[in-house]
Design a protein around this motif. Structure first.
Motif, short mmCIF file in Angstrom:
data_model
loop_
_atom_site.label_atom_id
_atom_site.label_comp_id
_atom_site.label_asym_id
_atom_site.label_seq_id
_atom_site.Cartn_x
_atom_site.Cartn_y
_atom_site.Cartn_z
N LEU A 57 -4.67 5.52 8.97
CA LEU A 57 -3.29 5.81 8.60
C LEU A 57 -2.49 5.81 9.90
O LEU A 57 -2.66 6.69 10.75
CB LEU A 57 -3.20 7.16 7.89
CG LEU A 57 -1.81 7.62 7.47
CD1 LEU A 57 -1.16 6.62 6.52
CD2 LEU A 57 -1.89 8.99 6.83
N HIS A 110 0.81 -1.22 0.00
CA HIS A 110 0.00 0.00 0.00
C HIS A 110 0.85 1.27 0.00
O HIS A 110 0.36 2.34 -0.35
CB HIS A 110 -0.97 -0.01 1.19
CG HIS A 110 -1.98 1.09 1.15
ND1 HIS A 110 -2.83 1.25 0.09
CD2 HIS A 110 -2.25 2.09 2.01
CE1 HIS A 110 -3.61 2.30 0.31
NE2 HIS A 110 -3.27 2.83 1.47
N ALA A 132 -8.52 0.28 -0.38
CA ALA A 132 -8.07 1.61 0.00
C ALA A 132 -7.41 2.26 -1.20
O ALA A 132 -6.53 1.65 -1.82
CB ALA A 132 -7.07 1.53 1.15
N GLY A 151 -6.64 8.43 0.29
CA GLY A 151 -7.16 8.46 1.65
C GLY A 151 -8.60 8.02 1.78
O GLY A 151 -9.26 8.34 2.77
N GLY A 152 -9.11 7.27 0.81
CA GLY A 152 -10.47 6.72 0.88
C GLY A 152 -10.41 5.21 0.99
O GLY A 152 -9.49 4.58 0.46
N ALA A 153 -11.36 4.63 1.71
CA ALA A 153 -11.39 3.18 1.87
C ALA A 153 -12.82 2.70 2.09
O ALA A 153 -13.67 3.46 2.56
CB ALA A 153 -10.52 2.76 3.06
N TYR A 158 -9.23 6.81 7.29
CA TYR A 158 -9.51 7.08 5.87
C TYR A 158 -10.96 7.51 5.74
O TYR A 158 -11.81 7.14 6.56
CB TYR A 158 -9.28 5.82 5.04
CG TYR A 158 -7.85 5.61 4.59
CD1 TYR A 158 -7.58 5.30 3.26
CD2 TYR A 158 -6.79 5.67 5.47
CE1 TYR A 158 -6.29 5.09 2.82
CE2 TYR A 158 -5.49 5.45 5.05
CZ TYR A 158 -5.26 5.17 3.72
OH TYR A 158 -3.97 4.95 3.28
N GLU A 159 -11.26 8.27 4.71
CA GLU A 159 -12.63 8.69 4.41
C GLU A 159 -13.37 7.54 3.74
O GLU A 159 -12.76 6.77 2.98
CB GLU A 159 -12.63 9.91 3.48
CG GLU A 159 -12.07 11.16 4.11
CD GLU A 159 -12.93 11.66 5.25
OE1 GLU A 159 -14.17 11.61 5.15
OE2 GLU A 159 -12.35 12.10 6.27
N VAL A 175 -0.89 1.21 7.44
CA VAL A 175 -2.30 1.37 7.82
C VAL A 175 -2.69 0.20 8.72
O VAL A 175 -2.03 -0.83 8.74
CB VAL A 175 -3.22 1.43 6.59
CG1 VAL A 175 -2.99 2.68 5.76
CG2 VAL A 175 -3.06 0.19 5.71
#
Length: 175
Positions: free
Chosen positions: A162, A31, A70, A74-76, A169-170, A35
């Motif tokens: 993170l 990644h 992910a 920063g999105g998951a 994450y958003e 994380v």
């Protein structure tokens, strides 16, 4: 039962289809930043995409574990429960899933048309890949409904953090 990961590696045509248009490659499991899951459950990267996104197995077990995706921005989101579901629903039936923000059949049809314009033999290639992997395929509408159910309905259970910042994450998808 044979490992589905081993089957993908052994089936060149299926692996090529998953790589494009699926944007799913087993050789991209790092990644790039540390994380963890807020729950403390195990997290194992097993595949990635060309834009730096990573597919993770969550928890203990094998390929039946929940799959979290992910992105590199920063999105998951949890996107499937098990590798067979991931491959069936998202990568084979709706490889454009990342762009289906509303989860509608109309949205999926429009995106599918764009993919077919670029790859006229998409459906035939998809069907050969599914057959080679021994997977039956749902409709795109069923795939997107399942994505909504998993990604939105189980959001609180699978929060990716993170590690260096301690920030979650958003969510990839809205309410």
């Amino acid at each position: 039962m044979e490992s589905l990961i081993a089957a993908v590696r052994a089936q060149d045509e299926a692996a090529r289809f998953l790589a494009w248009p699926g944007d799913f490659e087993l050789d991209r499991s790092d990644h790039g930043e540390e994380v963890h899951l807020a729950s403390g459950a195990a997290l194992e990267g097993f595949a990635g995409d060309g834009s730096g996104g990573t597919y993770f197995f969550c928890g203990e077990g094998g390929e039946e574990r929940p799959v979290l995706y992910a992105d590199s921005e920063g999105g998951a989101a949890l996107i499937a429960v098990g590798l067979p579901e991931l491959l069936r629903l998202l990568l084979l039936v709706a490889p454009w899933w990342r762009d289906c923000r509303e989860f509608t059949a109309e949205e999926s049809r429009d995106l599918a048309a764009e993919y077919v314009d670029d790859m006229p033999d998409l459906v035939a290639r998809r069907d050969r890949a599914a057959k080679a992997l021994g997977l039956t395929l749902p409709s795109a509408a069923e795939a997107l409904e399942r994505l909504r159910e998993v990604a939105v309905g189980r959001r609180e259970e699978f929060v990716l953090v993170l590690t260096s910042e301690g920030h979650p994450y958003e969510p990839l998808f809205g309410p």
